[in-house]
Each structure stands twice: as structure tokens, then as C-alpha cells.
Scaffold this motif. Structure first.
Motif, short mmCIF file in Angstrom:
data_model
loop_
_atom_site.label_atom_id
_atom_site.label_comp_id
_atom_site.label_asym_id
_atom_site.label_seq_id
_atom_site.Cartn_x
_atom_site.Cartn_y
_atom_site.Cartn_z
N GLN A 84 0.86 -1.18 0.00
CA GLN A 84 0.00 0.00 0.00
C GLN A 84 0.90 1.24 0.00
OE1 GLN A 84 -3.25 -0.52 -0.11
NE2 GLN A 84 -4.07 1.56 0.09
N THR A 85 0.77 2.08 -1.03
CA THR A 85 1.65 3.24 -1.14
C THR A 85 1.00 4.53 -0.66
OG1 THR A 85 1.02 3.42 -3.47
CG2 THR A 85 3.09 2.29 -2.97
N SER A 86 -0.32 4.56 -0.62
CA SER A 86 -1.02 5.72 -0.07
C SER A 86 -2.43 5.29 0.30
CB SER A 86 -1.06 6.88 -1.08
OG SER A 86 -1.79 6.50 -2.25
N GLY A 87 -3.06 6.08 1.19
CA GLY A 87 -4.37 5.69 1.68
C GLY A 87 -4.27 4.49 2.61
N VAL A 88 -5.40 4.12 3.18
CA VAL A 88 -5.46 2.95 4.07
C VAL A 88 -6.42 1.94 3.48
CG1 VAL A 88 -6.06 2.11 6.38
CG2 VAL A 88 -4.95 4.34 6.11
N GLY A 89 -5.90 0.76 3.17
CA GLY A 89 -6.74 -0.28 2.61
C GLY A 89 -7.44 -1.07 3.70
N ARG A 90 -8.52 -1.73 3.32
CA ARG A 90 -9.23 -2.64 4.21
C ARG A 90 -9.40 -3.95 3.46
NH1 ARG A 90 -12.37 -1.99 8.73
NH2 ARG A 90 -12.26 0.26 8.52
N PHE A 91 -8.86 -5.02 4.07
CA PHE A 91 -8.80 -6.31 3.38
C PHE A 91 -9.46 -7.39 4.22
CE2 PHE A 91 -6.30 -10.27 2.54
CZ PHE A 91 -6.75 -10.48 1.24
N ARG A 92 -10.22 -8.25 3.55
CA ARG A 92 -10.87 -9.36 4.26
C ARG A 92 -10.78 -10.62 3.41
NH1 ARG A 92 -16.16 -11.46 4.97
NH2 ARG A 92 -17.08 -9.89 3.61
N GLN A 93 -10.27 -11.69 4.01
CA GLN A 93 -10.21 -12.98 3.33
C GLN A 93 -10.07 -14.07 4.38
OE1 GLN A 93 -6.91 -13.83 0.52
NE2 GLN A 93 -8.45 -14.68 -0.87
N PHE A 94 -10.68 -15.23 4.11
CA PHE A 94 -10.62 -16.39 5.02
C PHE A 94 -11.09 -16.02 6.43
CE2 PHE A 94 -6.97 -17.21 2.02
CZ PHE A 94 -7.70 -18.08 1.21
N GLY A 95 -12.10 -15.17 6.51
CA GLY A 95 -12.71 -14.83 7.79
C GLY A 95 -11.94 -13.83 8.62
N ALA A 96 -10.82 -13.32 8.12
CA ALA A 96 -10.03 -12.33 8.86
C ALA A 96 -10.07 -11.00 8.14
CB ALA A 96 -8.58 -12.81 9.01
N GLU A 97 -10.12 -9.93 8.91
CA GLU A 97 -10.16 -8.59 8.33
C GLU A 97 -9.01 -7.77 8.92
OE1 GLU A 97 -13.24 -4.79 7.90
OE2 GLU A 97 -13.99 -6.82 8.25
N ALA A 98 -8.41 -6.94 8.07
CA ALA A 98 -7.26 -6.15 8.53
C ALA A 98 -7.21 -4.83 7.80
CB ALA A 98 -5.96 -6.91 8.30
N LEU A 99 -6.70 -3.81 8.49
CA LEU A 99 -6.38 -2.54 7.85
C LEU A 99 -4.97 -2.62 7.28
CD1 LEU A 99 -7.78 0.04 10.45
CD2 LEU A 99 -8.84 -0.74 8.32
N VAL A 100 -4.77 -1.99 6.12
CA VAL A 100 -3.47 -2.02 5.45
C VAL A 100 -2.99 -0.57 5.30
CG1 VAL A 100 -2.17 -2.91 3.49
CG2 VAL A 100 -4.31 -4.02 4.15
N PRO A 101 -2.19 -0.09 6.25
CA PRO A 101 -1.70 1.29 6.18
C PRO A 101 -0.60 1.43 5.13
CG PRO A 101 -0.74 0.19 8.05
CD PRO A 101 -1.70 -0.78 7.45
N PRO A 102 -0.23 2.65 4.79
CA PRO A 102 0.89 2.83 3.84
C PRO A 102 2.16 2.14 4.31
CG PRO A 102 -0.30 4.90 4.16
CD PRO A 102 -0.86 3.93 5.16
N SER A 103 2.90 1.61 3.36
CA SER A 103 4.16 0.89 3.59
C SER A 103 3.96 -0.49 4.18
CB SER A 103 5.12 1.70 4.47
OG SER A 103 5.47 2.91 3.83
N ARG A 104 2.76 -1.00 4.19
CA ARG A 104 2.49 -2.34 4.69
C ARG A 104 2.20 -3.28 3.51
NH1 ARG A 104 0.35 -4.09 9.53
NH2 ARG A 104 1.67 -2.44 10.41
N LEU A 105 2.70 -4.50 3.60
CA LEU A 105 2.43 -5.51 2.59
C LEU A 105 1.13 -6.24 2.88
CD1 LEU A 105 5.97 -7.11 2.18
CD2 LEU A 105 4.81 -5.67 0.52
N MET A 106 0.49 -6.70 1.82
CA MET A 106 -0.76 -7.45 1.93
C MET A 106 -0.73 -8.58 0.92
SD MET A 106 -4.57 -6.12 0.89
CE MET A 106 -4.28 -6.42 -0.85
#
Length: 318
Positions: A84-106
């Protein structure tokens, strides 16, 4: 290769253009735009590195939904590792949800349903790898997905992807593009095994990817004049003999490779507007050369000009 720049598309056609570009670059999914259609904007690029590819998106808010119906559609089994290079992503898969801030891998397993979104605006750089090229069991990949930040390889792989995206136009047309894709795949594989905590796989992958990890690590530390084989071996918990052997097996001299990488960085830095007021000696030090005369001699051997001549000839050509 640019897939889309909505600045060149009429507002009433931007939603359809966004969906068409995404379909071309990734697997089937549903796209929902989080805002008025008239405010939709996006720039998308896709570059191929052998059988893997790099897909970049900078866009207004949207949500991707890959449903079981989409999964049943024919599409290649692919894993996507994104930073994630900008903004904050929101990811959900296999029943788990997570925020993805800048500079974080997903990590997204595109063979299964998932949801991903960001509000307002954001950016992502995703390296997409066929499962057969990744050569890892799916349970190990899925076990690794939520644990990526805990791996000591997280920042190394993230920085590599960011650098790959920044120079993708040139990298993708270079004769070494396929090899670069293979090396990037090996880094991703090492990261996933590290995060999954599978010691058997970890031993195998550590041996198979040692050279790739060493070279990526060295690129991050090129500016350190104290970077030498002893330090490199210690940083990777291997003996100096093992380090030299893996380099010899690849037909390369580690010391000469370090000099070549530093010279290439210096050649670029000498032309940078940010370095306009830096002396040649200062640029040499910034690129890891402690002896300016040695730097000048090696530069002339490599490029046929002294660093000063290179800088001046480039200025005359503008």
C-alpha cells in the motif's frame, strides 16, 4: 504499460473504463465505486516480468469483491503481494479482516473469495505470481498471509517492490526482465515461508534464495562504505565460504558486483537535479566510495568518461 489514465477519458465513461482496465490486469471480481461516478479517477499500469507481472493502481475510493461465483470462472491460479503506497486499505479474506496502512504488505490469494477497499483515494503496487511459479503449498501461503508484518523479511521485500514499481518502465524492457521477475518471485517465496513458520520449508527456501536475498539486502546498504563480504555474510547468518560459493555458482564476483552497482548509482546521481550542487567527491561518498580517486578510475574504466566529463556532457546535451 499504461492501462488507464482517466484524465483522458470523458467523466461519463470513467467507471466502465476502470472496470475494463482492472479486468485486463487481474482476475474477475465486482467493483463498487465509493463516491459519485463523476469523481472517479484512476491511473493503472501493468508490466510483465516473465510469467509474473506488476500491477499498479492509484485511484479514488472503490471496493473489490471477489465472490465464490467469480472464483468458479476460469482464471489462472494467482497470488498477489501488494504494498500500500497511499491511503489505508481494508482487506478481508478467510474470515479475517485487517487494515493495510501505507508501507504495509498485503497478500491476496486470488483463488479464493476476498474483499478489498479504500476510501477517498489510495495507491497500491501488486506483484502477481502464478501459484505454480511460487511453488508453495496453499496452506502455507494462507497461513503466512496475516503474519507478514512479523517476518524480518517484510521491509526488504516491501522496499524491493517499491523500487521495482518506480523503475518498471525501464526494468520491464531490459534483457534481464524475466530474471528480475524470477528473483522477485524468490523473495516473495522466502517472505511467505518466513511468515508461515514452516521450518522444513524455511530451510529449503533459505538455501534456494540466499543469493537473491543477499543482492537485495546489498542494494539497500550500497551507500555504506563499510559494506564488505564479511558483513554481508554475518547479516545473513552464513559463513564467508558459503557466501563466496553461492556467488561462484552463479558465475559472479561479489566484490565486482558491489562496485558495478555503486558505479551505476553514482552515474544516475551525478545527473540528478537534487545533486546539482554536490561535488563529484561528495556524490562518490554518498554512493559508498571512500576514495574519490579510486572512484574516478573505476568510473572511467566502466563508462569511458570521468565522472566530471559524464556530468558535463550530459548538461551540454540538454
Amino acid at each position: 504499460m499504461q492501462l488507464l489514465d482517466t484524465a483522458t477519458v470523458a467523466p461519463e465513461h470513467r467507471v466502465d473504463a476502470f472496470r475494463a482496465a482492472f479486468d485486463q490486469a487481474s482476475v474477475p471480481c465486482r467493483i463498487e465505486h465509493l463516491g459519485p461516478d463523476a469523481r472517479v479517477y484512476s491511473r493503472m499500469h501493468l508490466w510483465h516480468f516473465g510469467q509474473a507481472n506488476l500491477f499498479t493502481t492509484d485511484a479514488s475510493g472503490f471496493r473489490l469483491v471477489r465472490t465464490p461465483r467469480h472464483v468458479r470462472m476460469e482464471s489462472p491460479p494467482v497470488v498477489a503481494l501488494a504494498v500500500q503506497t497511499s491511503g489505508v486499505g481494508r482487506f478481508r479474506q478467510f474470515g479475517a479482516e485487517a487494515l493495510v496502512p501505507p508501507s504495509r504488505l498485503m497478500l491476496s490469494d486470488l483463488t479464493a473469495p476476498y474483499e478489498f477497499s479504500w476510501a477517498d483515494s489510495g495507491g497500491s503496487r501488486a506483484f502477481q505470481i502464478p501459484y505454480d511459479r511460487l511453488a508453495l503449498p496453499r496452506d502455507a501461503v494462507r497461513r503466512a498471509a496475516p503474519r507478514l508484518p512479523a517476518s524480518p523479511l517484510h521491509d526488504l521485500v516491501r522496499d524491493h517492490l517499491v523500487r521495482l514499481a518506480a523503475g518498471a518502465d525501464g526494468f520491464s524492457t531490459d534483457a534481464g526482465a524475466t530474471a528480475l521477475g524470477t528473483a522477485t518471485t524468490e523473495l516473495v517465496r522466502a517472505l511467505l515461508v518466513s511468515a508461515a513458520g514452516d521450518e522444513r520449508l524455511a530451510r529449503e527456501v533459505r538455501e534456494e534464495t540466499l543469493l537473491t536475498r543477499v543482492l537485495a539486502w546489498c542494494r539497500r546498504h550500497l551507500t555504506d562504505p563499510g559494506l564488505d563480504p564479511e558483513r554481508i555474510a554475518a547479516a545473513h547468518n552464513v559463513s564467508l565460504r558459503q557466501l563466496y560459493k553461492v556467488c561462484a555458482d552463479a558465475g559472479m564476483s561479489l566484490e565486482q558486483w558491489l562496485i558495478a552497482e555503486r558505479l551505476e548509482r553514482a552515474r544516475t546521481e551525478l545527473l540528478s537535479p537534487r545533486r546539482r550542487n554536490r561535488t563529484v567527491a561528495a556524490v562518490a561518498r554518498d554512493c559508498g566510495f571512500s576514495d574519490p580517486s579510486h572512484f574516478t578510475r573505476r568510473f572511467r574504466q566502466a563508462y569511458g568518461l570521468t565522472p566530471r566529463e559524464w556530468r558535463e556532457s550530459s548538461r551540454r546535451g540538454r
